[in-house]
Motif scaffolding. Structure first.
Motif, PDB file in Angstrom:
ATOM      1  N   ALA A  52       0.826  -1.208   0.000  1.00  0.00           N
ATOM      2  CA  ALA A  52       0.000   0.000   0.000  1.00  0.00           C
ATOM      3  C   ALA A  52       0.861   1.259   0.000  1.00  0.00           C
ATOM      4  CB  ALA A  52      -0.930  -0.006   1.208  1.00  0.00           C
ATOM      5  N   TYR A  53       1.973   1.234   0.754  1.00  0.00           N
ATOM      6  CA  TYR A  53       2.882   2.383   0.761  1.00  0.00           C
ATOM      7  C   TYR A  53       3.451   2.622  -0.632  1.00  0.00           C
ATOM      8  CZ  TYR A  53       2.957   2.221   5.908  1.00  0.00           C
ATOM      9  OH  TYR A  53       2.622   2.254   7.231  1.00  0.00           O
ATOM     10  N   LEU A  54       3.835   1.543  -1.312  1.00  0.00           N
ATOM     11  CA  LEU A  54       4.379   1.656  -2.657  1.00  0.00           C
ATOM     12  C   LEU A  54       3.342   2.237  -3.622  1.00  0.00           C
ATOM     13  CD1 LEU A  54       6.537   1.049  -4.817  1.00  0.00           C
ATOM     14  CD2 LEU A  54       5.617  -1.270  -4.965  1.00  0.00           C
ATOM     15  N   ILE A  55       2.126   1.730  -3.533  1.00  0.00           N
ATOM     16  CA  ILE A  55       1.052   2.221  -4.407  1.00  0.00           C
ATOM     17  C   ILE A  55       0.769   3.694  -4.133  1.00  0.00           C
ATOM     18  CG2 ILE A  55      -1.390   1.968  -4.993  1.00  0.00           C
ATOM     19  CD1 ILE A  55      -1.131  -1.001  -4.243  1.00  0.00           C
ATOM     20  N   LEU A  56       0.721   4.061  -2.857  1.00  0.00           N
ATOM     21  CA  LEU A  56       0.443   5.450  -2.488  1.00  0.00           C
ATOM     22  C   LEU A  56       1.513   6.387  -3.035  1.00  0.00           C
ATOM     23  CD1 LEU A  56      -1.324   7.435  -0.903  1.00  0.00           C
ATOM     24  CD2 LEU A  56       0.094   6.964   1.107  1.00  0.00           C
ATOM     25  N   ALA A  57       2.774   5.971  -2.979  1.00  0.00           N
ATOM     26  CA  ALA A  57       3.862   6.796  -3.521  1.00  0.00           C
ATOM     27  C   ALA A  57       3.701   6.993  -5.029  1.00  0.00           C
ATOM     28  CB  ALA A  57       5.208   6.149  -3.209  1.00  0.00           C
ATOM     29  N   MET A  58       3.348   5.922  -5.733  1.00  0.00           N
ATOM     30  CA  MET A  58       3.151   6.014  -7.181  1.00  0.00           C
ATOM     31  C   MET A  58       1.947   6.892  -7.513  1.00  0.00           C
ATOM     32  SD  MET A  58       3.936   2.038  -8.226  1.00  0.00           S
ATOM     33  CE  MET A  58       3.742   2.335  -9.976  1.00  0.00           C
ATOM     34  N   MET A  59       0.854   6.739  -6.745  1.00  0.00           N
ATOM     35  CA  MET A  59      -0.322   7.581  -6.944  1.00  0.00           C
ATOM     36  C   MET A  59       0.022   9.052  -6.760  1.00  0.00           C
ATOM     37  SD  MET A  59      -3.372   5.620  -4.900  1.00  0.00           S
ATOM     38  CE  MET A  59      -4.231   7.204  -4.748  1.00  0.00           C
ATOM     39  N   SER A  60       0.752   9.347  -5.703  1.00  0.00           N
ATOM     40  CA  SER A  60       1.095  10.732  -5.393  1.00  0.00           C
ATOM     41  C   SER A  60       1.926  11.356  -6.505  1.00  0.00           C
ATOM     42  CB  SER A  60       1.857  10.796  -4.065  1.00  0.00           C
ATOM     43  OG  SER A  60       1.083  10.261  -3.005  1.00  0.00           O
ATOM     44  N   LEU A  61       2.896  10.606  -7.025  1.00  0.00           N
ATOM     45  CA  LEU A  61       3.731  11.126  -8.114  1.00  0.00           C
ATOM     46  C   LEU A  61       2.912  11.380  -9.370  1.00  0.00           C
ATOM     47  CD1 LEU A  61       6.929   8.924  -7.672  1.00  0.00           C
ATOM     48  CD2 LEU A  61       6.696  11.369  -7.192  1.00  0.00           C
ATOM     49  N   LEU A  62       1.979  10.466  -9.671  1.00  0.00           N
ATOM     50  CA  LEU A  62       1.114  10.653 -10.840  1.00  0.00           C
ATOM     51  C   LEU A  62       0.265  11.901 -10.709  1.00  0.00           C
ATOM     52  CD1 LEU A  62      -0.026   6.957 -11.445  1.00  0.00           C
ATOM     53  CD2 LEU A  62       1.347   8.349 -13.006  1.00  0.00           C
TER      54      LEU A  62
END
Length: 420
Positions: A223-233
Motif C-alpha cells: 500500500a505504501y508503494l502504491i500510495l507513492a506512485m499515486m502521489s507522483l502521478l
C-alpha cells in the motif's frame, strides 16, 4: 443518500443492497454477505424483467464468467473437491455481477455512492479498531501498574508495557475486523477519489487525514508503494509550477513520515537477509512471501498447461514448501500471495491468459488521465502482492469494481474520477 427509482423497485433495492454491503465491507467478512446475495438475486430478476438487450460495447465483462467457467472446469482434475467447491461458491459473484451489469445502465452519481458508503464504513472501522487497540493497551498498562514500583526497574517495566501495547496499533493487530491488505486497498481507492480535486472543506480534510493515518497504521508495504506512485502521478498532473513544487515538498515530507514506520525497517532487514537463510525456519512475512513466489514458480514449470485445479493448488503448494524445507510456509499453509501466480497454479495458462486479458483491457481503457492510471495501479499491484481472488472480501470487491471500470458507458474511471 440511497438510490431511489419509483418506477423500478427491483433496481432500487438492488443498488441499496450494494450500498449497504460496501458500507459493511470493512467491518467484517460475514456482515455484507447477505446484502450481496440480495443484490445478486435482484440483479438476476432485473435481467429477466428487462426488455433491453445486453450492451454490446461491454462484452469484455463476459471475461469474468469465462474465468469462473475455467475455474469450474479445473475441478475435473482436482482431488480435493470440497476445497474447490468452497472456492467456487465464494467466486459466484465473478459469474453473476458482470452479467448483471451488462443489463444495468448506471449513472455517475449512482456509482459514486458505492465509494461514499465504502468511505463511511472505513471511518467506522477505523474508530472501532482504534478503540479496541486503546482498550488492549489499557489492559496491559493496568496489569503492570498494580505491581509498579518507583524504581528504575519499575519504570523500565512500565515503558516495556507501553512498547508492547504499541504493537496493537500496527498491521494485523490493529485491523482485527478485516485483513489489512484488503482494508488498504479500500482506502487507496477512496483516496483516489478524494485526492483528484482540491479539498474544499474541513470535513474533507479531516477525512483525508484519518484515511492517511489508517493507512499508516495498517503498515502494508504494498500500500505504501502504491500510495507513492499515486502521489507522483497526481503531482505530475499539476500544471502550475509553483503548486507542483509545493506538492513535491509535501510528498517528500510525507515519504519521510511513512518511512519512520518501524515495519518499513523490518521489511528491509528481513528481505535483505533472505538469501542467507533460504532453507531454514523463516518466520518473517517478507521472507515467507519471497519463498512462496519461489515455490509457486517451480510448480508452474512442472504443470504450465492445466495447473493443479482450484481444489488441489494449496495442497500442492504446501507439499512443495515441505520439499524445499520452507518450514514456516509449510506450517502456515500460505497461498501464492500473488493472484497471477495463484491463477496459473489453479488453472494453468488458460486462466492466467483470461485474467491478464482483463487487466490489459483495463489498462487500455484507463489510459486517458493520470487519475485513471492511478486507479489501475492500485488494482494491479494489489493482485501482484496478494491472492485477492481467494478470500470473499477480495472476490466480491473485484467482481463489482472492475466490471464497472471496464464499462464504456458511464464507467467509473471517466465519470467519477473526473467528476467535479
Amino acid at each position: 443518500m440511497f438510490y431511489r427509482d419509483e418506477n423500478n423497485l427491483v433496481l432500487t433495492i438492488f443498488w441499496n443492497s450494494l450500498y449497504t454491503a460496501f458500507f459493511l465491507l470493512p467491518l467484517g467478512i460475514n456482515l455484507p454477505t447477505p446484502f450481496f446475495i440480495v443484490s445478486i438475486v435482484l440483479g438476476l430478476i432485473n435481467i429477466f424483467r428487462s426488455r433491453k438487450k445486453l450492451f454490446s460495447d461491454d462484452k469484455a465483462l463476459l471475461l469474468f464468467p469465462l474465468y469462473f467457467i475455467i475455474m469450474a472446469f479445473s475441478l475435473l482434475y482436482s482431488d480435493n473437491i470440497s476445497a474447490g467447491l468452497e472456492l467456487l461458491q465464494r467466486s459466484l459473484s465473478l459469474l453473476f455481477f458482470p452479467i448483471i451489469f451488462l443489463f444495468v445502465k448506471e449513472d455517475a452519481s449512482t456509482v459514486k455512492k458505492l465509494f461514499e458508503f465504502l468511505l463511511y464504513g472505513l471511518i467506522v472501522s477505523f474508530f472501532i479498531n482504534l478503540s479496541v487497540a486503546c482498550y488492549n493497551v489499557l489492559l496491559i498498562v493496568k496489569g503492570n501498574i498494580t505491581s509498579f514500583e518507583t524504581s528504575l526497574e519499575g519504570i523500565s517495566l512500565l515503558l516495556e508495557s507501553l512498547n508492547q501495547g504499541w504493537n496493537y496499533f500496527m498491521g494485523a493487530e490493529f485491523s482485527g475486523l478485516v485483513n489489512p491488505s484488503y482494508v488498504s486497498l479500500y482506502i487507496l481507492l477512496v483516496l483516489s477519489y478524494y485526492l483528484k480535486n482540491k479539498l474544499q472543506s474541513r470535513t474533507q480534510l479531516c477525512i483525508t487525514i484519518i484515511l492517511f493515518v489508517y493507512l499508516f497504521l495498517l503498515a502494508s508495504i504494498a500500500a505504501y508503494l502504491i500510495l507513492a506512485m499515486m502521489s507522483l502521478l497526481l503531482i505530475f498532473n499539476i500544471s502550475d509550477k509553483n503548486q507542483k513544487y509545493t506538492m513535491i515538498i509535501v510528498f517528500m515530507l510525507g515519504l519521510i513520515v511513512f518511512l519512520q514506520n518501524p515495519r518499513v525497517f523490518d521489511f528491509y532487514t528481513n528481505v535483505t537477509d533472505t538469501n542467507h537463510t533460504l532453507e531454514i525456519d523463516n518466520t518473517t512475512v517478507e521472507k515467507s512471501r519471497l519463498l512462496t513466489w519461489d515455490a509457486s514458480m517451480k510448480l508452474i514449470k512442472e504443470a504450465p498447461i492445466f495447473g493443479y485445479g482450484i481444489g488441489d493448488t494449496n495442497d500442492v503448494l504446501t507439499e512443495k514448501y515441505k520439499e524445499l524445507n520452507y518450514i514456516s510456509n509449510y506450517q502456515n499453509k500460505y497461498n501464492a500471495h500473488n493472484q497471477f501466480l495463484q491463477t496459473f497454479l489453479q488453472t494453468g495458462i488458460t486462466g492466467f491468459a483470461v485474467l491478464a486479458n482483463i487487466f490489459m483491457l483495463l489498462a487500455i481503457r484507463m489510459n486517458r488521465s493520470r487519475n485513471e492510471v492511478a486507479v489501475f495501479v492500485i488494482l494491479f499491484i494489489s493482485l501482484f502482492f496478494e491472492s485477492m481472488l481467494v478470500r470473499f472480501n477480495g472476490i466480491v470487491f473485484f467482481s463489482i469494481i472492475i466490471p464497472l471500470l471496464l464499462k464504456k458507458r458511464s464507467i467509473l474511471s471517466s465519470r467519477i474520477i473526473r467528476n467535479e
